[in-house]
Write a protein that holds these residues in place. Structure first.
Motif: not given
Length: 171
Positions: A142-171
């Motif tokens: 259970x702890x391992x699966x929650x750890x995977x969820x937490x890590x993956x959500x953080x990196x997915x959020x970072x990727x979404x942030x990068x996309x937002x920055x790239x889109x603002x730069x190209x606008x």
């Protein structure tokens, strides 16, 4: 709601962010780095997928999708096939490059489906099984699966942030 349903919902939320972030991007956008030491969307999504694949396969006794599905060959990275990106230097992270969203999403979706099949087949008592004794206290499933969820959500959020920055730069 059962604990396994909560875990499945969490994995579903990661999938939503990954798809919203990656779909429709060009290879240039996927591989762009905001500065020379920053991680690209390609690296962030590849890494979060590799972590989920590695950790869930280990805990479930299944083979990693990376190998079983031939994804290591499709990505053809100049990195060890068993690597998941943990501890990558900026130079190593920069070698994770993709030509299209389809490659990232194809691998991610196969890992997601394997993870869901595993999680949905668990009973509540299974979550207490110790999967890693290298830690004090030892890590339960259970702890391992929650750890995977937490890590993956953080990196997915970072990727979404990068996309937002790239889109603002190209606008």
């Amino acid at each position: 709601m059962k604990a396994t349903e909560v875990l499945a919902d969490g994995f579903g939320r990661i999938r939503e962010v990954v798809h919203e972030t990656v779909e429709g991007l060009s290879a240039e956008e996927l591989n762009a780095r905001l500065d020379p030491a920053a991680n690209s969307i390609a690296w962030l999504v590849w890494h979060l997928t590799r972590v989920q694949d590695d950790h869930v396969a280990d805990a479930s006794g299944l083979e990693q999708v990376w190998r079983a599905g031939g994804w290591a060959g499709r990505f053809n990275l100049p990195l060890p096939d068993d690597g998941i990106g943990y501890g990558h230097t900026p130079a190593q992270a920069g070698t994770v490059r993709v030509d299209s969203p389809g490659l990232l999403l194809g691998y991610y979706d196969e890992v997601h489906e394997q993870s869901l099949r595993f999680v949905r087949g668990l009973a509540a008592a299974d979550l207490e099984r110790i999967v890693d004794e290298r830690w004090d206290p030892p890590v339960s499933l259970g702890v391992r699966l929650v750890s995977v969820l937490a890590d993956d959500l953080q990196h997915a959020g970072q990727a979404a942030y990068v996309r937002g920055v790239l889109q603002r730069r190209s606008a």
